[in-house]
Design a protein around this motif. Structure first.
Motif, PDB file in Angstrom:
ATOM      1  N   ARG A  41     -56.021  41.770  25.335  1.00 14.40           N
ATOM      2  CA  ARG A  41     -56.092  40.397  24.819  1.00 14.40           C
ATOM      3  C   ARG A  41     -56.826  40.335  23.478  1.00 14.40           C
ATOM      4  N   LYS A  42     -57.577  41.394  23.154  1.00  6.87           N
ATOM      5  CA  LYS A  42     -58.294  41.436  21.882  1.00  6.87           C
ATOM      6  C   LYS A  42     -57.496  42.142  20.791  1.00  6.87           C
ATOM      7  N   ASN A  43     -56.359  42.721  21.169  1.00  9.39           N
ATOM      8  CA  ASN A  43     -55.548  43.439  20.186  1.00  9.39           C
ATOM      9  C   ASN A  43     -54.650  42.472  19.434  1.00  9.39           C
ATOM     10  N   PRO A  64     -52.860  50.540  15.030  1.00 13.21           N
ATOM     11  CA  PRO A  64     -53.227  50.949  16.394  1.00 13.21           C
ATOM     12  C   PRO A  64     -52.625  50.067  17.485  1.00 13.21           C
ATOM     13  N   THR A  65     -51.944  48.988  17.109  1.00 15.96           N
ATOM     14  CA  THR A  65     -51.344  48.090  18.094  1.00 15.96           C
ATOM     15  C   THR A  65     -49.833  48.056  17.891  1.00 15.96           C
ATOM     16  N   VAL A  79     -44.787  54.260   8.627  1.00 14.67           N
ATOM     17  CA  VAL A  79     -45.637  53.466   9.511  1.00 14.67           C
ATOM     18  C   VAL A  79     -45.724  54.162  10.860  1.00 14.67           C
ATOM     19  N   ALA A  80     -46.945  54.423  11.286  1.00 18.48           N
ATOM     20  CA  ALA A  80     -47.185  54.965  12.626  1.00 18.48           C
ATOM     21  C   ALA A  80     -47.844  53.854  13.425  1.00 18.48           C
ATOM     22  N   ALA A  81     -47.360  53.627  14.632  1.00 19.47           N
ATOM     23  CA  ALA A  81     -47.910  52.548  15.448  1.00 19.47           C
ATOM     24  C   ALA A  81     -47.812  52.897  16.918  1.00 19.47           C
ATOM     25  N   PHE A  82     -48.567  52.128  17.705  1.00 21.90           N
ATOM     26  CA  PHE A  82     -48.508  52.298  19.152  1.00 21.90           C
ATOM     27  C   PHE A  82     -47.130  51.865  19.658  1.00 21.90           C
ATOM     28  N   ASN A 114     -55.223  60.539   3.754  1.00 19.35           N
ATOM     29  CA  ASN A 114     -54.442  59.532   3.026  1.00 19.35           C
ATOM     30  C   ASN A 114     -53.676  58.584   3.937  1.00 19.35           C
ATOM     31  N   VAL A 115     -54.298  58.177   5.036  1.00 23.49           N
ATOM     32  CA  VAL A 115     -53.689  57.237   5.970  1.00 23.49           C
ATOM     33  C   VAL A 115     -54.507  55.951   5.924  1.00 23.49           C
ATOM     34  N   LYS A 116     -53.812  54.824   5.773  1.00 27.51           N
ATOM     35  CA  LYS A 116     -54.461  53.514   5.808  1.00 27.51           C
ATOM     36  C   LYS A 116     -54.310  52.926   7.201  1.00 27.51           C
ATOM     37  N   ILE A 117     -55.398  52.396   7.741  1.00 23.11           N
ATOM     38  CA  ILE A 117     -55.319  51.703   9.030  1.00 23.11           C
ATOM     39  C   ILE A 117     -55.224  50.215   8.734  1.00 23.11           C
ATOM     40  N   ILE A 118     -54.219  49.571   9.326  1.00 21.99           N
ATOM     41  CA  ILE A 118     -54.080  48.120   9.195  1.00 21.99           C
ATOM     42  C   ILE A 118     -54.126  47.546  10.605  1.00 21.99           C
ATOM     43  N   LYS A 119     -55.060  46.596  10.783  1.00 25.68           N
ATOM     44  CA  LYS A 119     -55.164  45.968  12.111  1.00 25.68           C
ATOM     45  C   LYS A 119     -55.385  44.487  11.989  1.00 25.68           C
TER      46      LYS A 119
END
Length: 119
Positions: A41-43, A64-65, A79-82, A114-119
């Motif tokens: 619920r927090k993601n 990560p989501t 793009v890498a994602a869950f 060289n990976v950006k995390i976007i959340k």
């Protein structure tokens, strides 16, 4: 932090991210593991327009989501994602980008450089 996830795939991914972080001295994988440990619920999901806004051509972005298909994407990004919605995956590929699962990115780029995390 105690794992309260019930999906065995999520638990396995968290463990392998933590292990990779230690083995490669790459704090990015530990940060992603901690994001995955959070309560669902927090993601917050990330829409493709966020990826477009905060990235440049040929960037590698990690979400990560889940990536959703709201908006447009004009940049050629990996793009890498869950998880991906079908619409998001179509839009990323149509823009010349590439969609990966987190573990695939980890195999391609063990140090997480060289990976950006976007959340």
């Amino acid at each position: 932090m105690k794992l309260s996830k019930t999906n065995p795939n999520t638990i396995d991914l968290i463990k392998s991210l933590t292990k990779q972080s230690s083995a490669e001295d790459a704090p990015i994988w530990k940060a992603v593991a901690n994001e995955l440990k959070r309560a669902n619920r927090k993601n917050n999901e990330v829409n493709v327009y966020h990826i477009d806004k905060y990235s440049d051509d040929d960037d590698t972005v990690l979400v990560p989501t889940k990536v959703l298909g709201e908006g447009n994407i004009t940049k050629k990004v990996t793009v890498a994602a869950f998880k991906f919605s079908q619409e998001a995956e179509k839009k990323i590929v149509a823009a010349g980008g590439k969609c990966l699962k987190i573990d695939e990115l980890m195999a391609e780029n063990p140090k997480g450089s060289n990976v950006k995390i976007i959340k």
